[in-house]
Design an enzyme around this catalytic site. Structure first.
Site, PDB file in Angstrom:
ATOM      1  N   ASP A 192     -26.131 -20.183  46.586  1.00  0.00           N
ATOM      2  CA  ASP A 192     -26.439 -20.483  45.189  1.00  0.00           C
ATOM      3  C   ASP A 192     -27.969 -20.548  45.044  1.00  0.00           C
ATOM      4  O   ASP A 192     -28.626 -19.514  45.023  1.00  0.00           O
ATOM      5  CB  ASP A 192     -25.729 -21.796  44.841  1.00  0.00           C
ATOM      6  CG  ASP A 192     -25.775 -22.161  43.368  1.00  0.00           C
ATOM      7  OD1 ASP A 192     -25.809 -21.265  42.525  1.00  0.00           O
ATOM      8  OD2 ASP A 192     -25.768 -23.373  43.063  1.00  0.00           O
TER       9      ASP A 192
ATOM     10  N   PHE B 109     -19.876 -21.915  37.720  1.00  0.00           N
ATOM     11  CA  PHE B 109     -19.453 -22.833  38.769  1.00  0.00           C
ATOM     12  C   PHE B 109     -18.002 -22.508  39.126  1.00  0.00           C
ATOM     13  O   PHE B 109     -17.119 -22.530  38.273  1.00  0.00           O
ATOM     14  CB  PHE B 109     -19.587 -24.283  38.317  1.00  0.00           C
ATOM     15  CG  PHE B 109     -19.388 -25.246  39.449  1.00  0.00           C
ATOM     16  CD1 PHE B 109     -20.425 -25.518  40.328  1.00  0.00           C
ATOM     17  CD2 PHE B 109     -18.153 -25.851  39.657  1.00  0.00           C
ATOM     18  CE1 PHE B 109     -20.250 -26.382  41.398  1.00  0.00           C
ATOM     19  CE2 PHE B 109     -17.968 -26.719  40.727  1.00  0.00           C
ATOM     20  CZ  PHE B 109     -19.016 -26.984  41.587  1.00  0.00           C
TER      21      PHE B 109
ATOM     22  N   GLU C  74     -20.769 -19.215  55.630  1.00  0.00           N
ATOM     23  CA  GLU C  74     -20.867 -20.142  54.500  1.00  0.00           C
ATOM     24  C   GLU C  74     -20.059 -19.636  53.312  1.00  0.00           C
ATOM     25  O   GLU C  74     -19.856 -18.430  53.156  1.00  0.00           O
ATOM     26  CB  GLU C  74     -22.356 -20.338  54.168  1.00  0.00           C
ATOM     27  CG  GLU C  74     -22.700 -21.235  53.011  1.00  0.00           C
ATOM     28  CD  GLU C  74     -22.175 -22.657  53.072  1.00  0.00           C
ATOM     29  OE1 GLU C  74     -21.033 -22.862  53.507  1.00  0.00           O
ATOM     30  OE2 GLU C  74     -22.896 -23.574  52.632  1.00  0.00           O
TER      31      GLU C  74
HETATM   32  P1  IMP Z   1     -27.320 -24.195  47.290  1.00  0.00           P
HETATM   33  O1  IMP Z   1     -28.015 -25.148  48.202  1.00  0.00           O
HETATM   34  O2  IMP Z   1     -27.693 -24.405  45.841  1.00  0.00           O
HETATM   35  O3  IMP Z   1     -27.441 -22.732  47.691  1.00  0.00           O
HETATM   36  O4  IMP Z   1     -25.795 -24.575  47.279  1.00  0.00           O
HETATM   37  C1  IMP Z   1     -24.992 -24.397  48.368  1.00  0.00           C
HETATM   38  C2  IMP Z   1     -23.819 -25.344  48.353  1.00  0.00           C
HETATM   39  O5  IMP Z   1     -23.577 -25.864  47.038  1.00  0.00           O
HETATM   40  C3  IMP Z   1     -22.572 -24.618  48.751  1.00  0.00           C
HETATM   41  O6  IMP Z   1     -22.368 -24.699  50.135  1.00  0.00           O
HETATM   42  C4  IMP Z   1     -21.506 -25.339  47.960  1.00  0.00           C
HETATM   43  O7  IMP Z   1     -21.034 -26.453  48.698  1.00  0.00           O
HETATM   44  C5  IMP Z   1     -22.206 -25.827  46.717  1.00  0.00           C
HETATM   45  N1  IMP Z   1     -21.999 -24.907  45.565  1.00  0.00           N
HETATM   46  C6  IMP Z   1     -22.875 -24.035  45.042  1.00  0.00           C
HETATM   47  N2  IMP Z   1     -22.350 -23.357  44.015  1.00  0.00           N
HETATM   48  C7  IMP Z   1     -21.089 -23.798  43.896  1.00  0.00           C
HETATM   49  C8  IMP Z   1     -19.990 -23.457  43.008  1.00  0.00           C
HETATM   50  O8  IMP Z   1     -20.057 -22.594  42.108  1.00  0.00           O
HETATM   51  N3  IMP Z   1     -18.839 -24.142  43.204  1.00  0.00           N
HETATM   52  C9  IMP Z   1     -18.683 -25.098  44.177  1.00  0.00           C
HETATM   53  N4  IMP Z   1     -19.672 -25.437  45.024  1.00  0.00           N
HETATM   54  C10 IMP Z   1     -20.859 -24.795  44.883  1.00  0.00           C
END
Ligand code: IMP
Ligand code: MG
Length: 189
Positions: free
Chosen positions: A110, A159, A106
């Protein structure tokens, strides 16, 4: 893409967090470790579309043991920069993983919502093992704890775009990981 459009895309970046050279060195290191750990095992790299594609393409070539690829597509952010916590499978695996060793590849961890959902989905299919390889880790944002087996870089709570990561589907093709200028977000709102 025209030369002008290319320059504009890089111009939208305020700060480079991880250079292309740093990414290449880290990916090589991870590939060597993964190859040693999975030698002689039935390994499937399961990647999550679309952000992990550049990382997967480089990582698999740094991992010189026999392996298979499969893909999941999940919905996460839409066009914004905040996770909703609502995750949905848009495209499922093409092949069974029962009894096989799965390594999830992955781009970024985040909040953990996406990977927590993906792990539950994969474990229900009774693989021999499921482990995680992420290029970027933003620990400050974690809501659901997730164990990382192979981590590229820890980054601050910003971000980021580039090397697969998008803002509203753009910037995935930047060769480095960077932070956008605030006015880029202002343009859309
Ligand atoms: P989570 O579910 O919040 O852990 O986010 C995971 C997904 O969110 C990742 O696979 C990315 O597609 C997107 N994402 C999270 N943070 C970022 C960022 O800083 N930039 C771009 N996409 C992000
Ligand atoms: Mg995304």
């Amino acid at each position: 893409m025209t030369v002008l459009a290319r320059a504009q895309q890089a111009d939208d970046v305020a700060e480079v967090l991880v250079t292309a050279e740093e990414i290449a060195a880290k990916v090589h290191e991870l590939g060597v470790r993964i190859a040693a750990d999975y030698q002689g095992k039935d390994l499937v790299l399961v990647s999550i579309l679309k952000g992990a594609l550049p990382f997967l393409a480089d990582l698999m070539r740094a991992t010189q043991i026999p392996l298979a690829l499969d893909f999941l597509e999940v919905s996460s952010y839409g066009a914004g920069t905040e996770s909703t916590g609502a995750v949905r499978i848009l495209k499922d695996l093409a092949h069974p993983i029962e009894g096989r060793h799965v390594l999830v590849v992955e781009d970024i961890l985040d909040t953990g919502h996406t990977l927590s959902y993906v792990f539950d989905h994969l474990r229900a299919q009774r693989p021999e093992s499921v482990r995680l390889c992420v290029l970027l880790d933003k620990p400050a944002r974690r809501v659901i704890p997730i164990e990382i087996d192979y981590r590229g870089f820890e980054i601050p709570d910003k971000f980021v775009v580039g090397y697969g990561l998008d803002y509203a589907e753009r910037y995935r093709n930047l060769p480095f990981v960077g932070v956008l200028k605030p006015e880029v977000y202002a343009r859309r709102s």
